[in-house]
Design an enzyme around this catalytic site. Sequence first.
Site, short mmCIF file in Angstrom:
data_model
loop_
_atom_site.label_atom_id
_atom_site.label_comp_id
_atom_site.label_asym_id
_atom_site.label_seq_id
_atom_site.Cartn_x
_atom_site.Cartn_y
_atom_site.Cartn_z
N TYR A 122 3.00 4.73 0.84
CA TYR A 122 3.71 5.22 2.02
C TYR A 122 2.72 5.97 2.91
O TYR A 122 1.84 6.68 2.41
CB TYR A 122 4.83 6.17 1.62
CG TYR A 122 5.95 5.51 0.84
CD1 TYR A 122 6.66 4.43 1.37
CD2 TYR A 122 6.33 5.99 -0.41
CE1 TYR A 122 7.70 3.83 0.65
CE2 TYR A 122 7.37 5.40 -1.12
CZ TYR A 122 8.06 4.33 -0.58
OH TYR A 122 9.09 3.75 -1.28
N ASP B 119 0.85 -1.18 0.00
CA ASP B 119 0.00 0.00 0.00
C ASP B 119 0.89 1.23 0.00
O ASP B 119 2.11 1.12 0.15
CB ASP B 119 -1.00 0.00 1.17
CG ASP B 119 -0.35 -0.15 2.53
OD1 ASP B 119 0.90 -0.25 2.60
OD2 ASP B 119 -1.07 -0.16 3.53
N HIS C 95 9.55 -8.61 0.72
CA HIS C 95 9.35 -7.17 0.58
C HIS C 95 10.66 -6.43 0.84
O HIS C 95 11.46 -6.88 1.68
CB HIS C 95 8.28 -6.69 1.57
CG HIS C 95 7.74 -5.34 1.28
ND1 HIS C 95 8.36 -4.18 1.70
CD2 HIS C 95 6.63 -4.94 0.59
CE1 HIS C 95 7.66 -3.14 1.31
NE2 HIS C 95 6.61 -3.57 0.62
N PHE D 167 6.26 2.60 -4.39
CA PHE D 167 7.65 2.77 -3.97
C PHE D 167 8.25 4.13 -4.34
O PHE D 167 9.34 4.45 -3.89
CB PHE D 167 8.55 1.65 -4.54
CG PHE D 167 8.17 0.28 -4.05
CD1 PHE D 167 8.38 -0.09 -2.73
CD2 PHE D 167 7.56 -0.63 -4.91
CE1 PHE D 167 8.01 -1.35 -2.27
CE2 PHE D 167 7.19 -1.90 -4.45
CZ PHE D 167 7.42 -2.26 -3.13
#
Length: 234
Positions: free
Chosen positions: A78, A76, A198, A89
């Site tokens: 930031y 999801d 991740h 990202f």
Amino acid sequence: MRTSSLLMSKLRDQCPIAWRPLLDDLLTGTAGKQLEAFIAAELAAGREVYPPFESLFRCLQALQVADIKVVILGQDPYHQPGQATGRAFEVPKGLVYPPSLANIFKLLERDLGSPVEKSGLLARWEQQGVLLLNTVLTVSRGQPESHRNRGWELVTDRIIETIVASQTPTVFLLWGSHARKKSKLVVGDNNLVLSAPHPSPLSAYRGFYDCKHFSKTNDWLLSRGEQSINWLSP
């Protein structure tokens, strides 16, 4: 994202025109209405929601389905002020890199053996056919996963399924447990799944740095007669 801006503009209005025929039934149906109501309630309760409403579908704005050769799938957005742009990202130019993005750059340099021209903006990748998609497109300030299971997954699953069905050979980079669950949607010889932990510091040490996803992506694209991605110049 202000309550007033949400009430004045529906999810469908923010969706790029080229993608509306694919997503219209979801954005105007039960899922979309539930999402709008949930986000409005978050805002009414005084919680900030990211990214800005006009940036919800930024990752789709410059891409047609047939353009997409790589999908980088995150979790999801930031959840701190000023970070989320609508692309997974990515952060605005000049902002300190969050740990996940810093680790992505570490992987790049380790994988490709060259220094990366570091920039928080990743539109250069997008221009080459890289979709930077999160499985959930909004989040409340300071609360990761706070908008999970509210309807976004139906929308992003539809996006993934549409890309999978296209004629363009596509690599799916699934980073993290939420993204890896989407592997079941990626079928057919025209698509490649590459999975890894991740890039967050909480999990990157489990194998993310050694996954070589960027070089593997280019090797596969070249084997399919497609142009490789210039990863080193974001």
